[in-house]
Design a protein around this motif. Sequence first.
Motif, PDB file in Angstrom:
ATOM      1  N   VAL A 238      47.932  41.749  33.262  1.00  0.00           N
ATOM      2  CA  VAL A 238      48.401  43.135  33.302  1.00  0.00           C
ATOM      3  C   VAL A 238      48.458  43.664  34.734  1.00  0.00           C
ATOM      4  O   VAL A 238      49.368  44.425  35.090  1.00  0.00           O
ATOM      5  N   GLU A 239      47.521  43.266  35.559  1.00  0.00           N
ATOM      6  CA  GLU A 239      47.571  43.671  36.972  1.00  0.00           C
ATOM      7  C   GLU A 239      48.870  43.186  37.614  1.00  0.00           C
ATOM      8  O   GLU A 239      49.523  43.917  38.363  1.00  0.00           O
ATOM      9  N   GLY A 240      49.261  41.952  37.301  1.00  0.00           N
ATOM     10  CA  GLY A 240      50.498  41.410  37.842  1.00  0.00           C
ATOM     11  C   GLY A 240      51.716  42.159  37.327  1.00  0.00           C
ATOM     12  O   GLY A 240      52.641  42.472  38.097  1.00  0.00           O
ATOM     13  N   ILE A 241      51.724  42.465  36.036  1.00  0.00           N
ATOM     14  CA  ILE A 241      52.834  43.208  35.442  1.00  0.00           C
ATOM     15  C   ILE A 241      52.941  44.595  36.071  1.00  0.00           C
ATOM     16  O   ILE A 241      54.044  45.059  36.397  1.00  0.00           O
ATOM     17  N   SER A 242      51.809  45.255  36.248  1.00  0.00           N
ATOM     18  CA  SER A 242      51.805  46.613  36.815  1.00  0.00           C
ATOM     19  C   SER A 242      52.417  46.626  38.212  1.00  0.00           C
ATOM     20  O   SER A 242      53.212  47.509  38.557  1.00  0.00           O
ATOM     21  N   VAL A 243      52.064  45.634  39.023  1.00  0.00           N
ATOM     22  CA  VAL A 243      52.607  45.550  40.379  1.00  0.00           C
ATOM     23  C   VAL A 243      54.114  45.306  40.324  1.00  0.00           C
ATOM     24  O   VAL A 243      54.884  45.934  41.059  1.00  0.00           O
ATOM     25  N   CYS A 244      54.541  44.410  39.435  1.00  0.00           N
ATOM     26  CA  CYS A 244      55.975  44.122  39.300  1.00  0.00           C
ATOM     27  C   CYS A 244      56.768  45.355  38.865  1.00  0.00           C
ATOM     28  O   CYS A 244      57.939  45.520  39.235  1.00  0.00           O
ATOM     29  N   LEU A 245      56.132  46.227  38.083  1.00  0.00           N
ATOM     30  CA  LEU A 245      56.820  47.421  37.595  1.00  0.00           C
ATOM     31  C   LEU A 245      56.728  48.602  38.563  1.00  0.00           C
ATOM     32  O   LEU A 245      57.204  49.690  38.280  1.00  0.00           O
ATOM     33  N   GLY A 246      56.061  48.378  39.689  1.00  0.00           N
ATOM     34  CA  GLY A 246      56.064  49.417  40.719  1.00  0.00           C
ATOM     35  C   GLY A 246      54.759  50.137  40.929  1.00  0.00           C
ATOM     36  O   GLY A 246      54.691  51.064  41.745  1.00  0.00           O
ATOM     37  N   PHE A 247      53.677  49.731  40.217  1.00  0.00           N
ATOM     38  CA  PHE A 247      52.393  50.405  40.430  1.00  0.00           C
ATOM     39  C   PHE A 247      51.802  49.989  41.768  1.00  0.00           C
ATOM     40  O   PHE A 247      51.793  48.821  42.129  1.00  0.00           O
ATOM     41  N   LYS A 248      51.280  50.957  42.543  1.00  0.00           N
ATOM     42  CA  LYS A 248      50.662  50.673  43.828  1.00  0.00           C
ATOM     43  C   LYS A 248      49.221  51.151  43.817  1.00  0.00           C
ATOM     44  O   LYS A 248      48.898  52.192  43.271  1.00  0.00           O
TER      45      LYS A 248
END
Length: 258
Positions: A238-248
Motif C-alpha cells: 500500500v505504501e508503494g501504491i500511495s506513492v504511485c498515486l501521488g501521495f507525498k
Amino acid sequence: MKKLIIFDLDGTLAESKAAIDEEMGTILGNLLTVARVAIISGGDWPQFEKQVLAHLPKGSLKRLSILPTCGTKYYTYKQGWKQLYAENFTDEEKKLIIQSLNEAVDASGYKAKKTWGEQIEDRGSQVTYSALGQQAPLDQKKKWDPDFAKRKEIKKTLDKTLKAFSVQMGGATSIDITKPGIDKAYGIRKLKTVLDIKISEMIFIGDALFEGGNDHPARKTGVACIQVRDPEETKRVVEGISVCLGFKTRKNSNIISG
C-alpha cells in the motif's frame, strides 16, 4: 490511473479478529487522501467497527466503502454510516446450511476437541463456521489449518450438499456460506455501479486469492489482484501504491504533507 483500492480484512489488513495496528491505520489514512478505499470481508458490521473504523482518521471516512459478509452487505458514509443493501437468508435456508455444516464437519473427522465460543454464526446474509469457535486465541487458530487442508475436505462435502449456495474458505479457521453469486465478485460489481468506477481502475488486495479462498471470486471480475502473505506485506504494497498515486510524505515521517 487506479481510483479504488479494495481490501480483504482478516489476514490482509489485520490478524484474524484483531484490530488494525497504528501503522496500518496511518497507511490507510494516507491512501484515502489519493484514492477511494473499500474493504470486503467475511466479518459482519460490528467486526468492522472494532477492527478498522475505530482506528482510522475521522476525516477520511467519506472515501471509504464497507462491504461486510463477503459483499452481501454494503455500507457507505454520508453524515453517518448507511446500509445500501443486505442479501439475507430465509429461515429455511439458514436451517439447511447449519445442518449441512454440522454433518460435513462430523464426516471430515476434523471436529475440534476444544473450542472457544460458538462455532457457527448467523450473520444474516452469511453463515460462518469457525472451527475453533468465534473467540479462539490467534495462536491456536494459526496452527489448526495453516495450509487450508482441513477446510478443503469439509468444503468438498459442502459443495455437494449445498450446491445452491456459495462456499468459500477465509480467515484462519473459517468457512463462509452465502447465496449463489453473492460473494466478493458481487461486491466489486456493486462498487463499480455505486461509485461509477471502472473495474480497470480498481486493485484488489487479499491473502486468499487461491482457488477456494474467499478472495478468489474477485478474480472473476477481471480486477487487478495482488496476493499478500500477511498485514506486514500489505503495508509495504500500500505504501508503494500511495506513492504511485501521488501521495507525498514529509521527510522521515508518515504524516500527510498537506
